[in-house]
Scaffold this active site. Structure first.
Site, PDB file in Angstrom:
ATOM      1  N   SER A 191      68.699 156.672  79.798  1.00 47.65           N
ATOM      2  CA  SER A 191      68.974 155.637  78.872  1.00 47.65           C
ATOM      3  C   SER A 191      69.347 154.623  79.100  1.00 47.65           C
ATOM      4  O   SER A 191      69.715 153.743  77.890  1.00 47.65           O
ATOM      5  CB  SER A 191      70.883 156.180  78.795  1.00 47.65           C
ATOM      6  OG  SER A 191      70.801 157.381  77.371  1.00 47.65           O
TER       7      SER A 191
ATOM      8  N   SER B  23      77.008 155.946  74.550  1.00 48.54           N
ATOM      9  CA  SER B  23      74.665 156.243  74.743  1.00 48.54           C
ATOM     10  C   SER B  23      74.192 156.829  73.611  1.00 48.54           C
ATOM     11  O   SER B  23      74.004 157.956  74.052  1.00 48.54           O
ATOM     12  CB  SER B  23      74.617 156.958  76.415  1.00 48.54           C
ATOM     13  OG  SER B  23      73.511 156.626  77.063  1.00 48.54           O
TER      14      SER B  23
ATOM     15  N   LYS C 229      68.506 152.020  75.921  1.00 48.30           N
ATOM     16  CA  LYS C 229      68.969 151.262  74.887  1.00 48.30           C
ATOM     17  C   LYS C 229      68.490 149.454  75.619  1.00 48.30           C
ATOM     18  O   LYS C 229      69.675 149.021  74.523  1.00 48.30           O
ATOM     19  CB  LYS C 229      70.206 152.507  74.663  1.00 48.30           C
ATOM     20  CG  LYS C 229      69.727 153.450  74.401  1.00 48.30           C
ATOM     21  CD  LYS C 229      71.186 154.034  74.719  1.00 48.30           C
ATOM     22  CE  LYS C 229      71.180 155.729  74.640  1.00 48.30           C
ATOM     23  NZ  LYS C 229      70.955 156.752  75.107  1.00 48.30           N
TER      24      LYS C 229
END
Length: 500
Positions: A70, A310, A73
């Site tokens: 993640s 997330s 991101k």
């Protein structure tokens, strides 16, 4: 921004082991952290830089391409703020045309059942009481590819890997678009069938309930699983009699467009709007008349659930939206080209990394810690930085929408309330990248990626972050941190299983 980019470009080739000589004490302390035997056989990339000057203070395999989970991101959110702007909103509209009623989405992942009910209220108040034609679901704002490149088939039943659609519905204010919550409670007595409800209530998902009520104090073994390729959810196991807290399983639906349209149809019926025709799909005619509209919160507010929790769906919706805005093509390839252009303008060298989607759920995303720190440095120069920085998870802050995926990490240390960073977890992958202020008041930018670890590297990354927070103290010490007792298995981000 130009000064930061110029300085970044001036940093020399990175060591593949460690040892940028700018801060020998910090180098020695971090070398001790990353000498942990649990990292034997794993690949670890780390870079620490002075946030004010961009100077590299610690390097370890900074140019090694690694799966970021993640941490992907970081680039997606930065690009979205650059290309769409903090004020960007999504719209969901209801239109009429020659007797048909159209429900048109533009990707809003924050639509709730209450929003669809409000749209139905507007339709009824507009004077529409009978739809003599069809109810047409329009999800043509995006392409028709529902899942990201290399998403694993066994993730598909779960909310964190829900199909992406321009017309979708979230079950609660975590805003997991394309998901439904299966709630379980004990029946009236031991041996009775468990009570199962869906949130939101709907007639689209089919539940097969084989769960029972166990004896008081017995183990809760209840499990809800969506059968692959269907909208049938099988609930099995046992829930103890007398349990006062509902169990919750967050599952994806097979077709988010049909799911949202089904809930909207039920809302129309509640408000006295009768449908004579079918429920179908199609594009809204250009001369259709808007009779109801709903708009999302601005992107600046959506960053909180997106980054703190997330949220993969938010990432991918933003990718397709950026693609549509940049080139008129709302697809993953077009969106990734737009992201590459945006982060390249901030100094990120996209020629040495690869990204195929926006959330980090794919194992074909490959970043380097050097390019992550470059993005983090450049972000500080942008007008939206304060909003974005506040939306990152904050270590040791117990409020779920403040601490996010770091809420139970680094508590009781100098890093608590100090580290603002994006987490990342997949099987064999752990990541942490962001900002920390050390004991001398110096702000540091850091990026840490660990791949192919056989155990969770989370406590090692936390120890490194605490070591950074302690740097500059009169008696600095290398930190060691045990994983929190409440932490989930590290296969996925804790927010995806609602464990943080």
């Amino acid at each position: 921004m130009s000064a930061v980019v110029a300085l970044v470009g001036a940093v020399g080739p990175a060591s593949q082991v460690s040892g940028a000589p700018g801060d020998p004490a910090l180098t020695a302390a971090l070398d001790q952290v990353f000498a942990d035997a649990r990292l034997a056989g794993a690949t670890t990339g780390v870079e620490v830089r002075d946030a004010a000057t961009g100077a590299s203070l610690y390097e370890r395999a900074v140019n090694q391409r690694l799966i970021p989970a993640s941490n992907q991101k970081v680039l997606t959110s930065i690009a979205a703020l650059e290309l769409l702007g903090p004020g960007h909103r999504f719209h969901t509209d209801v239109l009429t045309h020659h007797g048909d009623l159209y429900l048109r989405g533009t990707g809003d992942p924050t639509v709730l059942a209450s929003d669809l009910d409000a749209l139905a209220t507007q339709v009824a108040r507009s004077g529409v009481r009978v739809v003599r034609g069809d109810l047409v679901a329009d999800d043509t704002w995006f392409d028709d590819v529902p899942l990201g490149t290399d998403w694993a088939w066994d993730d598909e039943p779960y909310s964190y890997a829900a199909p992406i659609s321009a017309l979708t519905l979230a079950p609660d204010t975590d805003y997991d678009g394309g998901a439904v919550i299966v709630e379980s409670r004990p029946g009236p007595a031991a041996g009775a069938r468990a009570a199962i409800t869906l949130v939101p209530p709907n007639h689209y998902v089919r539940v097969v309930n084989r769960a029972t009520t166990g004896a008081p104090g017995s183990a809760n073994t209840l499990s809800a699983v969506r059968s692959h390729g269907t909208n049938t959810i099988l609930v099995t196991g046992s829930v103890p009699a007398g349990a006062t807290t509902a169990g919750q399983d967050y599952l994806s639906v097979e077709d988010p467009t049909a799911y949202a349209t089904s809930v909207f149809r039920d809302a129309l019926a509640r408000h006295g709007v009768k449908l004579r025709g079918r429920v179908t799909t199609g594009a809204t005619p250009a001369d259709a008349k808007i009779v109801a509209t709903d708009q999302s919160m601005p992107l600046s507010e959506m960053l909180t659930p997106f980054l703190k929790l997330s949220n993969n769906i938010h990432a991918e919706v933003l990718v397709k939206t950026m693609g549509r805005q940049a080139s008129g093509e709302a697809s993953w390839p077009a969106g990734m080209r737009a992201i590459d252009g945006a982060v390249s303008a901030l100094g990120v060298n996209t020629a040495v990394i690869r990204s195929v989607e926006g959330s980090g759920l794919s194992r074909r995303d490959w970043l380097t810690t050097r390019q992550l720190t470059t993005a983090l440095l450049a972000a500080q120069t942008r007008p939206w930085f304060t909003t974005w920085y506040a939306a990152l998870p904050i270590a040791g802050q117990p409020d779920r929408l403040v601490g996010g995926t770091l809420r139970s990490r680094m508590t009781g240390t100098r890093a608590a309330g100090n580290v603002h960073a994006k987490t990342g977890s997949l099987t064999g992958v752990n990541a942490l990248s962001g900002y920390v202020t050390d004991a001398s008041g110096r702000r540091l930018v850091f990026a840490m990626l660990v791949n192919t670890s056989l155990v969770s590297a989370t406590p090692i990354l936390d120890a490194a972050a605490v070591t950074l927070a302690n740097a500059g103290a009169s008696t600095p010490a290398t930190a060691r941190i045990a994983p929190p007792a409440s932490a989930p298995a590290d296969d996925v981000e804790c927010a995806w299983v609602k464990a943080c």
